[in-house]
Design a protein around this motif. Structure first.
Motif: not given
Length: 95
Positions: A25, A30, A42, A45-46, A49-50, A52, A54-57
């Motif tokens: 990432a 992505h 989570e 993933a968090g 995201r923090e 910067g 791009r992530v989905e879980s």
């Protein structure tokens, strides 16, 4: 412009899966995270995201083929075509 690499990582909530997800990432991939541990998933993933990324879980058991198929369809829908897979999930002991 080249589209970003979309990498699916199983066993992504901790250890080498988490480290790989963060590194990919950070370079602009992505990342799609799969794991059985929803809380750690989570958190991973968090943190991406923090930073910067791009992530989905997806909270899935990789032994469940239909769950993997649903997760992969979700990856394509949310992040685009899957470019790379890091099959990192492992099971210790007898199940």
């Amino acid at each position: 412009m080249t589209p970003p690499t979309v990498t699916v990582i199983s066993g992504a909530a901790s250890g080498s899966g988490r480290a790989t997800a963060a590194r990919l990432a950070a370079r602009g991939d992505h990342v799609a995270l799969l794991d059985m541990d929803a809380r750690k998933l989570e958190a991973t993933a968090g943190s991406i995201r923090e930073a910067g990324g791009r992530v989905e879980s997806w909270h899935v058991d990789v032994r469940d083929r239909s769950a993997i198929e649903r997760a992969c369809a979700g990856v394509v829908e949310k992040l685009g075509s899957i470019t790379c897979v890091f099959s990192n999930a492992g099971i210790t002991g007898r199940q």
